[in-house]
Scaffold this motif. Structure first.
Motif, PDB file in Angstrom:
ATOM      1  N   GLN A  56      26.576  63.122  38.431  1.00  0.00           N
ATOM      2  CA  GLN A  56      25.903  64.226  39.106  1.00  0.00           C
ATOM      3  C   GLN A  56      24.590  63.773  39.733  1.00  0.00           C
ATOM      4  O   GLN A  56      24.281  62.580  39.793  1.00  0.00           O
ATOM      5  N   ASN A  66      20.916  71.388  40.827  1.00  0.00           N
ATOM      6  CA  ASN A  66      21.712  70.859  39.727  1.00  0.00           C
ATOM      7  C   ASN A  66      21.025  71.203  38.403  1.00  0.00           C
ATOM      8  O   ASN A  66      19.795  71.194  38.316  1.00  0.00           O
ATOM      9  N   SER A 117      27.479  70.168  41.368  1.00  0.00           N
ATOM     10  CA  SER A 117      26.233  70.895  41.136  1.00  0.00           C
ATOM     11  C   SER A 117      26.445  72.370  40.843  1.00  0.00           C
ATOM     12  O   SER A 117      25.671  72.987  40.116  1.00  0.00           O
TER      13      SER A 117
END
Length: 432
Positions: free
Chosen positions: A88, A232, A298
């Motif tokens: 991520q 995120n 996200s």
């Protein structure tokens, strides 16, 4: 005086179609007249043909002319990390983005990537954009020089980043201010260029640097503020750790004078109603980047929630985390996000997000975003038969909305036959 006319199907938005039933202006047999780089007339061929005189007309059957697309958030240095596998956001930045951006200290490298970047924008029908550079002053200079040579309407800025970043990618409060102010003096309003003060995000700027950014923003009322926010969950947790005195992510920016009508915040995936209300009250805008939000895991931005709270929202590709330069494809990606949230996105609203909404977010809607007379003639010629499948499906559509949806799902840069900037041909399919 130069004057040229184009006969094709014409489409543009006059307002947000989700709020006004008469916001979309479409002519199945239309005429666009361009004079000295500006729109002279836009409407039905039957209504305008008598005014042509000796103006040459190019017939474009099977084509749809729209305003040039406006990308409300994109990173020009990240062309070479598109389709980079990763975890991520924070891991992706340290693994892929930061190492790539270090090369932009070299002006020759920055020049070369700027050309590729602008080629890709134009090949995908994007004529205006709000772009991140890197921390290096040379990166912004390279992009501005390349965009000026193409007469593009582009807004960009050197990144501000003085903490929590690798060596070679940090500035200081003092050097960040000096470089930013020098770039504003050199490039603001030169040709069709604009400047955006660009702290990367709260994680990589100290309190002192964010305060400096707010001071420079206040001193320059014709520049934008461009940054990231609430993209995120890991990023949000890190902001909370670094700025414990602030009640939420948005408050960090508010405290430093960075939230106002000239502010564009990318992502805002995890904003709640109260944060959206504060953004709306300030007149700030949000760039919805569906491709990157899904590729980095996200989250799913709630367009319905943002719009319900009155937030100005536009579409961004967010290349390189985003997987395409095509705002047509972003319209399709935005629809998929809405489906996963249970909110179907109307294709006419999606088209607005990629054109006039972007121009409004960037405060250039007096110049571009639609093709009303007097506007700069930035437009795209879309080929509805660019591929066999697109041709077959487009031939069976029963409404404008259905045709736009087919383009959003099936089209890519092959559908962009030509892109015009100020009435001049800037891209022809197969030329790049």
């Amino acid at each position: 005086m130069t004057r040229q006319a184009y006969r094709a199907a014409l489409l543009h938005a006059l307002d947000d179609p989700s709020r006004s039933p008469d916001a979309v202006d479409y002519h199945a047999d239309g005429l666009l007249i361009v004079e000295d780089g500006h729109v002279a007339a836009f409407g039905a061929y039957a209504d305008l043909a008598a005014s042509l005189g000796d103006t040459p007309v190019e017939p474009l059957p099977g084509r749809l002319i729209t305003p040039g697309f406006v990308d409300a958030h994109v990173h020009y240095p990240q062309v070479d990390v598109m389709a980079a596998w990763g975890a991520q956001l924070l891991d992706w930045l340290h693994t892929h983005t930061f190492p790539t951006e270090q090369a932009f200290a070299d002006s020759a490298h920055a020049d070369a990537v700027a050309q590729v970047f602008l080629d890709q924008l134009l090949a995908n029908g994007t004529t205006s954009a709000l772009a991140f550079c890197t921390v290096h002053k040379t990166s912004a200079e390279a992009l501005f020089e390349a965009a000026l040579a193409r007469n593009m309407r582009l807004i960009a800025g050197k990144v501000l980043m003085d903490v929590n970043a690798p060596d070679g990618l940090t500035d200081t409060v003092e050097t960040g201010r000096a470089d930013t102010e020098a770039l504003i003096r050199a490039w603001r309003n030169k040709g069709r260029l604009g400047y955006a003060i660009t702290p990367r995000f709260a994680v990589t700027s100290s309190d002192a640097q964010l305060a400096m950014a707010g001071e420079v923003l206040a001193a320059n009322p014709d520049v934008l503020l461009h940054t990231h926010m609430s993209e995120n969950t890991g990023e949000i947790a890190e902001v909370a750790r670094l700025f414990p005195r602030d009640r939420d992510y948005l408050a960090v920016y508010e405290r430093h004078g960075l939230v106002g009508p000239r502010s564009v915040f990318a992502h805002c995936v995890h904003c709640d109603d109260e944060a959206f209300r504060r953004l709306a009250k300030a007149g700030a805008s949000v760039a919805f980047c569906p491709s990157s939000n899904m590729l980095l895991g996200s989250g799913l931005f709630s367009l319905k929630q943002a719009c319900a709270q009155g937030v100005s929202t536009a579409l961004g590709t967010d290349v390189g985390a985003g997987g395409s330069f095509s705002l047509l494809q972003m319209m399709g990606e935005a629809y998929k996000v809405g489906q996963l949230r249970g909110d179907a996105l109307d294709p006419l609203h999606a088209f607005y997000l990629a054109t006039l909404a972007g121009a409004r977010a960037l405060h250039i809607d007096d110049k571009v975003g639609n093709l009303t007379p007097g506007k700069e003639a930035d437009f795209v010629v879309l080929d509805l038969a660019a591929t066999p499948l697109l041709a077959r499906r487009a031939a069976s559509t029963r409404s404008l909305a259905e045709t736009l949806f087919v383009l959003a799902v099936l089209a890519d840069d092959r559908a962009v036959e030509r892109t015009y900037v100020m009435g001049d041909l800037a891209h022809a399919r197969g030329s790049t």
